[in-house]
Design a protein around this motif. Structure first.
Motif, mmCIF file in Angstrom:
data_model
loop_
_atom_site.group_PDB
_atom_site.id
_atom_site.type_symbol
_atom_site.label_atom_id
_atom_site.label_comp_id
_atom_site.label_asym_id
_atom_site.label_seq_id
_atom_site.Cartn_x
_atom_site.Cartn_y
_atom_site.Cartn_z
ATOM 1 N N SER A 305 16.605 26.477 50.803
ATOM 2 C CA SER A 305 16.083 27.740 50.286
ATOM 3 C C SER A 305 17.102 28.459 49.402
ATOM 4 O O SER A 305 18.295 28.148 49.425
ATOM 5 N N PRO A 306 16.644 29.442 48.617
ATOM 6 C CA PRO A 306 17.584 30.253 47.827
ATOM 7 C C PRO A 306 18.651 30.933 48.684
ATOM 8 O O PRO A 306 19.769 31.150 48.214
ATOM 9 N N LYS A 307 18.331 31.275 49.918
ATOM 10 C CA LYS A 307 19.333 31.883 50.800
ATOM 11 C C LYS A 307 20.527 30.961 50.978
ATOM 12 O O LYS A 307 21.682 31.420 51.005
ATOM 13 N N MET A 308 20.271 29.649 51.082
ATOM 14 C CA MET A 308 21.365 28.710 51.280
ATOM 15 C C MET A 308 22.080 28.375 49.984
ATOM 16 O O MET A 308 23.272 28.064 49.987
ATOM 17 N N SER A 309 21.376 28.432 48.860
ATOM 18 C CA SER A 309 22.002 28.033 47.596
ATOM 19 C C SER A 309 22.591 29.203 46.813
ATOM 20 O O SER A 309 23.450 28.990 45.958
ATOM 21 N N ARG A 310 22.163 30.429 47.106
ATOM 22 C CA ARG A 310 22.581 31.554 46.271
ATOM 23 C C ARG A 310 23.290 32.663 47.030
ATOM 24 O O ARG A 310 23.723 33.649 46.430
ATOM 25 N N GLU A 311 23.408 32.538 48.336
ATOM 26 C CA GLU A 311 24.056 33.572 49.128
ATOM 27 C C GLU A 311 25.213 32.979 49.924
ATOM 28 O O GLU A 311 25.234 31.784 50.221
ATOM 29 N N ALA A 312 26.161 33.850 50.282
ATOM 30 C CA ALA A 312 27.224 33.451 51.198
ATOM 31 C C ALA A 312 26.690 33.529 52.619
ATOM 32 O O ALA A 312 26.061 34.523 53.004
ATOM 33 N N ASN A 313 26.919 32.471 53.396
ATOM 34 C CA ASN A 313 26.442 32.409 54.773
ATOM 35 C C ASN A 313 27.588 32.053 55.710
ATOM 36 O O ASN A 313 28.441 31.216 55.366
ATOM 37 N N PRO A 314 27.634 32.661 56.895
ATOM 38 C CA PRO A 314 28.693 32.318 57.846
ATOM 39 C C PRO A 314 28.674 30.824 58.171
ATOM 40 O O PRO A 314 27.602 30.228 58.338
ATOM 41 N N ALA A 315 29.846 30.232 58.241
ATOM 42 C CA ALA A 315 29.974 28.798 58.511
ATOM 43 C C ALA A 315 30.609 28.595 59.882
ATOM 44 O O ALA A 315 31.688 29.115 60.155
ATOM 45 N N LYS A 316 29.938 27.833 60.736
ATOM 46 C CA LYS A 316 30.450 27.535 62.070
ATOM 47 C C LYS A 316 31.048 26.136 62.059
ATOM 48 O O LYS A 316 30.324 25.150 61.924
ATOM 49 N N PRO A 317 32.366 26.021 62.188
ATOM 50 C CA PRO A 317 32.993 24.690 62.143
ATOM 51 C C PRO A 317 32.494 23.783 63.273
ATOM 52 O O PRO A 317 32.207 24.230 64.379
ATOM 53 N N ILE A 318 32.380 22.506 62.945
ATOM 54 C CA ILE A 318 31.999 21.485 63.909
ATOM 55 C C ILE A 318 33.140 20.488 64.017
ATOM 56 O O ILE A 318 33.649 20.010 62.999
ATOM 57 N N ALA A 319 33.522 20.170 65.220
ATOM 58 C CA ALA A 319 34.542 19.141 65.393
ATOM 59 C C ALA A 319 33.968 17.806 64.965
ATOM 60 O O ALA A 319 32.880 17.422 65.423
ATOM 61 N N PRO A 320 34.633 17.087 64.048
ATOM 62 C CA PRO A 320 34.111 15.790 63.605
ATOM 63 C C PRO A 320 33.811 14.871 64.786
ATOM 64 O O PRO A 320 34.606 14.748 65.711
ATOM 65 N N GLY A 321 32.635 14.286 64.757
ATOM 66 C CA GLY A 321 32.237 13.373 65.813
ATOM 67 C C GLY A 321 31.591 14.039 67.012
ATOM 68 O O GLY A 321 31.202 13.360 67.968
ATOM 69 N N SER A 322 31.443 15.384 66.969
ATOM 70 C CA SER A 322 30.883 16.088 68.125
ATOM 71 C C SER A 322 29.368 16.238 68.069
ATOM 72 O O SER A 322 28.758 16.693 69.031
#
Length: 382
Positions: A305-322
């Motif tokens: 959606s435009p929300k994901m492509s045009r706005e800043a959104n909080p990012a929750k880190p994921i441990a690789p492989g989790s």
């Protein structure tokens, strides 16, 4: 290089009798026609090439014209602009350089571009550049930018690296620039000589050569005028690949079954399948965006959606492989002024789709059509 070449044929193949294959080709054509015909009519799309993978086997269906002015039909060698699907190649090139020990994901861009040492963008890692979490780089460079590095040196972050995702051409563009430098080539040459041959993509280009211009479709803008992509800041790295549906199926096949690839490229593909940030509806990896499969249409639409492509959104880190070891759908949209594209695949189901059109039209329409097709492809053949 490929250990053995992928076959990508213009008709659906089934590992069964000719009659069974013919029946399934007819069924597949009906599924694709039912989704693509109304889409083209509603959005006034002149031409499309739709590539499908079922049980690892490819099929291509062509619709309409590559040029309204000349009535040229879309064919097997018609080139479409991929727009931001190009970012998946940029991420793969960076991962290829990493697999060869030429760069590290925890490196900072100033290591490869000394002009950026000590700047705000140099606080970000290469992984953060590739996941749009470098600190708030904008969607586009300002129109008046003539030197990307000078502009990046002056840029000021809006958030600490790794805390927010803001989809960005400058972000992944810089990653591609760094990867090419690490490999000792310009970006276009690196992609055309290292990635395309390795994936068996014989009709794909960053810069379309004179010999292939006759196959280059015209795109059409909102006014119906013929257009092609204009040069821009980090254009090759962010949205510069032109390809055919057949070649894109080879790329998707390699992502579905990377075991056929030579070691550095196989490792590069695997690296682009790792998820790093939970964005709610989707997980952001390097280039590709990820969803649990099967995925509800509403979730897939929200992730594109435009929300994901045009706005800043909080990012929750994921441990690789989790992440849970469950089927995953990978997808990416792409647009230029006159083209619209979508690609998705599910390795665990050996299904995939690429939709190339010579008109930009809403992401939601692309996602709905692809979801309808993939949902039926994922069902057992009667």
């Amino acid at each position: 290089m490929l250990k053995r070449p992928f076959k990508c044929l213009p008709l659906f193949l089934a590992l069964a009798s000719p009659a069974f294959a013919a029946d399934n080709a007819t069924r597949l054509r009906a599924v694709v026609d039912a989704a693509i015909g109304p889409l083209m009519a509603e959005h006034g799309v002149p031409g499309m090439a739709v590539g499908i993978i079922v049980d690892g086997q490819p099929a291509v269906f062509n619709y309409g014209v590559a040029s309204k002015e000349h009535g040229t039909p879309v064919g097997p060698e018609t080139l479409f602009e991929l727009g931001s699907i190009s970012k998946t190649f940029t991420a793969t090139l960076a991962a290829y350089a990493q697999a060869q020990g030429k760069l590290g994901w925890e490196d900072h861009p100033g290591k490869y571009v000394p002009q950026l040492a000590g700047s705000a963008v140099d606080r970000a890692t290469l992984r953060e550049l590739g996941t749009y979490t470098a600190g708030g780089l904008p969607l586009q460079f300002p129109d008046d930018v003539t030197n990307e590095i000078d502009w990046l040196r002056q840029w000021q972050a809006a958030a600490p690296p790794g805390t927010q995702r803001r989809y960005s051409n400058p972000s992944i563009g810089l990653l591609g620039h760094v990867a090419a430098r690490a490999l000792g080539q310009d970006f276009g040459t690196a992609v055309e000589t290292r990635l395309f041959p390795g994936f068996g993509m014989r009709h794909s280009h960053v810069k379309v050569p004179a010999a292939a211009m006759a196959n280059y479709a015209w795109g059409y803008n909102g006014d119906g005028r013929p257009v092609r992509v204009n040069p821009g800041a980090f254009d090759a790295e962010a949205y510069g690949v032109k390809s055919t549906a057949t070649d894109m199926l080879r790329f998707l096949q390699a992502n579905i079954d990377p075991g056929r690839l030579e070691t550095p490229l196989r490792q590069a593909v695997a690296a682009t399948h790792v998820g790093y940030f939970d964005m709610g509806p989707m997980v952001q990896g390097l280039g590709w965006e990820q969803y649990p499969y099967p995925v509800a249409l509403e979730r897939l639409v929200a992730g594109n959606s435009p929300k994901m492509s045009r706005e800043a959104n909080p990012a929750k880190p994921i441990a690789p492989g989790s992440l849970p070891a469950a089927p995953v759908l990978f997808n990416k949209t792409g647009s230029t002024g006159g083209f619209g594209a979508y690609a998705a695949f599910v390795p665990a189901r050996k299904i995939g789709i690429v939709m190339l059109a010579n008109k930009a039209y809403p992401n939601e329409a692309r996602v709905k059509a692809a979801h309808a097709i993939l949902t039926q492809l994922g069902q057992p053949v009667p």
